[in-house]
Scaffold this active site. Sequence first.
Site, PDB file in Angstrom:
ATOM      1  N   LYS A 155      -7.277   4.317   5.501  1.00  0.00           N
ATOM      2  CA  LYS A 155      -5.899   4.124   5.961  1.00  0.00           C
ATOM      3  C   LYS A 155      -5.151   5.453   5.957  1.00  0.00           C
ATOM      4  O   LYS A 155      -5.251   6.219   4.991  1.00  0.00           O
ATOM      5  CB  LYS A 155      -5.161   3.144   5.055  1.00  0.00           C
ATOM      6  CG  LYS A 155      -5.685   1.726   5.063  1.00  0.00           C
ATOM      7  CD  LYS A 155      -4.832   0.853   4.147  1.00  0.00           C
ATOM      8  CE  LYS A 155      -5.316  -0.581   4.118  1.00  0.00           C
ATOM      9  NZ  LYS A 155      -4.492  -1.427   3.219  1.00  0.00           N
TER      10      LYS A 155
ATOM     11  N   ASP B 282      -9.100  -4.047   0.378  1.00  0.00           N
ATOM     12  CA  ASP B 282      -7.885  -4.711   0.852  1.00  0.00           C
ATOM     13  C   ASP B 282      -8.160  -5.524   2.115  1.00  0.00           C
ATOM     14  O   ASP B 282      -7.748  -6.690   2.218  1.00  0.00           O
ATOM     15  CB  ASP B 282      -6.802  -3.665   1.137  1.00  0.00           C
ATOM     16  CG  ASP B 282      -5.468  -4.287   1.537  1.00  0.00           C
ATOM     17  OD1 ASP B 282      -4.847  -4.935   0.683  1.00  0.00           O
ATOM     18  OD2 ASP B 282      -5.067  -4.125   2.711  1.00  0.00           O
TER      19      ASP B 282
ATOM     20  N   THR C 280       0.797  -1.226   0.000  1.00  0.00           N
ATOM     21  CA  THR C 280       0.000   0.000   0.000  1.00  0.00           C
ATOM     22  C   THR C 280       0.832   1.279   0.000  1.00  0.00           C
ATOM     23  O   THR C 280       0.593   2.189  -0.798  1.00  0.00           O
ATOM     24  CB  THR C 280      -0.953   0.002   1.208  1.00  0.00           C
ATOM     25  OG1 THR C 280      -1.802  -1.135   1.120  1.00  0.00           O
ATOM     26  CG2 THR C 280      -1.802   1.261   1.244  1.00  0.00           C
TER      27      THR C 280
ATOM     28  N   ARG D  53      -1.915   5.966   5.533  1.00  0.00           N
ATOM     29  CA  ARG D  53      -0.943   6.042   4.445  1.00  0.00           C
ATOM     30  C   ARG D  53      -1.626   6.244   3.088  1.00  0.00           C
ATOM     31  O   ARG D  53      -1.042   6.825   2.175  1.00  0.00           O
ATOM     32  CB  ARG D  53      -0.056   4.802   4.410  1.00  0.00           C
ATOM     33  CG  ARG D  53      -0.775   3.461   4.302  1.00  0.00           C
ATOM     34  CD  ARG D  53       0.210   2.305   4.448  1.00  0.00           C
ATOM     35  NE  ARG D  53      -0.429   0.993   4.409  1.00  0.00           N
ATOM     36  CZ  ARG D  53      -0.921   0.347   5.458  1.00  0.00           C
ATOM     37  NH1 ARG D  53      -0.854   0.926   6.658  1.00  0.00           N
ATOM     38  NH2 ARG D  53      -1.461  -0.859   5.341  1.00  0.00           N
TER      39      ARG D  53
ATOM     40  N   ASN E 267       5.486  -0.649   3.569  1.00  0.00           N
ATOM     41  CA  ASN E 267       4.630  -0.009   4.567  1.00  0.00           C
ATOM     42  C   ASN E 267       5.445   0.314   5.813  1.00  0.00           C
ATOM     43  O   ASN E 267       5.315   1.368   6.421  1.00  0.00           O
ATOM     44  CB  ASN E 267       3.460  -0.921   4.933  1.00  0.00           C
ATOM     45  CG  ASN E 267       2.468  -1.080   3.798  1.00  0.00           C
ATOM     46  OD1 ASN E 267       2.387  -0.234   2.906  1.00  0.00           O
ATOM     47  ND2 ASN E 267       1.715  -2.165   3.812  1.00  0.00           N
TER      48      ASN E 267
ATOM     49  N   ASP F  20      -3.379   0.013  -5.837  1.00  0.00           N
ATOM     50  CA  ASP F  20      -2.024   0.103  -5.272  1.00  0.00           C
ATOM     51  C   ASP F  20      -1.258  -1.213  -5.360  1.00  0.00           C
ATOM     52  O   ASP F  20      -0.059  -1.252  -5.141  1.00  0.00           O
ATOM     53  CB  ASP F  20      -2.071   0.600  -3.821  1.00  0.00           C
ATOM     54  CG  ASP F  20      -2.936  -0.269  -2.925  1.00  0.00           C
ATOM     55  OD1 ASP F  20      -3.631  -1.173  -3.439  1.00  0.00           O
ATOM     56  OD2 ASP F  20      -2.935  -0.044  -1.698  1.00  0.00           O
TER      57      ASP F  20
END
Length: 560
Positions: A176, A320, A94, A178, A115, A367
Amino acid sequence: MPFRLSFLSFSFICLLLCITTVQGQRKSKKSEVLPDKVSLYTQPKLMVGIVVDQMRYDYLTRYWNRFQDGGFKRLVNGGFNCKNNHYNYAPTSTGPGHASIYTGTTPSVHGVIGNNWYDKLSGESVYCAGDPAYNTIGSSSEAGKMSPGRMLVSTVTDQLRLHSQMRSKVISIALKDRGAVLPGGHTANAAYWFEGGKDGRWISSSYYMNKLPDWVQTFNQAGSVSQYKKAWTTLEDINSYVESGPDNTKYEGVFKEEKAPIFPHNLDEIWNANGDYNILRSTPYGNSITTDFALAAIEAENLGKDQITDFLAISYSSTDYVGHKYGVNSKEVQDTYMRLDGELIRLLDYLDEGVGEGNYTVFLTADHGAVHVPAFLEDNKIPAGYLNKQTAIKSLKENIKYTYGAAELIRNVSNNQIFLDHMVIKNLDLSLQEVQSSLAEELLKQGHYRNVYTAYQLQNGEFTKGLPYILQNGYNRMRSGDIMLVPNTGYIDYSKTGSTHGSSNIYDTHVPLILYGKGILQGATIERTEITDIAPTIAVLLGIAFPNGSTGEPVVKALE
């Protein structure tokens, strides 16, 4: 006396007529080729970047007949579909994925190599968006201590802000952190992510603001997310879901206090055991929450309301979470994508009404992809399996002890990389290149990995295709390890249930790329495009500078 032309006179007249005709033809062709006005760029009122977390390309084709006309089908039929679009590096996860989409380059340049990754200077693991220098805005937790500081280059969203003298607004949203922080770049007006727990609210970081805007506070206080505390049932008759496997299989995970991975998932009954609002991440309702908040942001921030292009970055993260829990072939994944199609319809319809059809441009990508559950592949006689990384490293350490004595040469093993202790190797008067090569050969003998590359190879080679090209693009000299491990195809280091990703294999690299809206031609291509091509394409479309580390190429066929 009758009028007569000599042969010479007649020939001269014919020559003049030919010259006049040719000049007329040339003038006509010139006027056809050169338009009266040449457009240097396209100026949509709003750019919308959509990243679907863990979307394989074949989800688009597998569920095609289950999609409605206004979502995925509208984007494909009315836009430009890159059918052979790939990640050109590993690891496929991701953080690196979102960074690469928006910077137009790979981890070798932008520095987001995972990550999380082992920091060679501090000797500790670091998080791609983590930053202790900043505080949470909107909560008393640590969940907002984030910034894009570990990303070493600019994004296309940064370049838009710079180009407009910071008048363009950039808002980035994802469940998320990120997925919100990295697309927004270094200059975003705001990035927001979802904090679950007992409150279920959207938060941010002091990197962007000192307090949440009034509209975000109002949204949180309204408690609209509570409407999703309900059973997860299938959108349509489950017996019609022939594009996926049975509802109850050994390849699927379960929520805590659930006895079997079957519909309906009664969320209200298992709510507390699964982190209250956190459970919504692993359901299609997480995507609904994201759309709810995105529409509120468009309205409150007046995105796309003037002639200065704004940018909304949205990442749909629930796909995800669902994929990790239930696996590629599950009915849960199918239902999640059928419901996501509805979210896209809701978003596009809202843009038509609020920004104006023809006034905005969209791209949709992912991603990373995902692997089928290896146990499922094995049961269908396809080579696959599970790595035992602990056994592999234990065997490697025994070899090190036998070859080099009791010295501890390994500092860390993570992200399919091995980090060696350079100081110990130097004190033993050993050659780093020879140690890397020796350990790589030993790992290959074990049979767990189909290939192993050393940092020396990636630093000194010039690879333009194949596996070494992908690994080299993912290798960052300052941050990556000494040995890169490539698991056998279909093999993962993961639980026996659910799907994962991260490899250089085709099932992790092949993802959708659809461009749609103002400035985009209708059509498709089967020529290879790469994830790093997205940011340059948008930059050319908008007439702005490429992100400063960009290595991709514009998708020329998609642009008017």
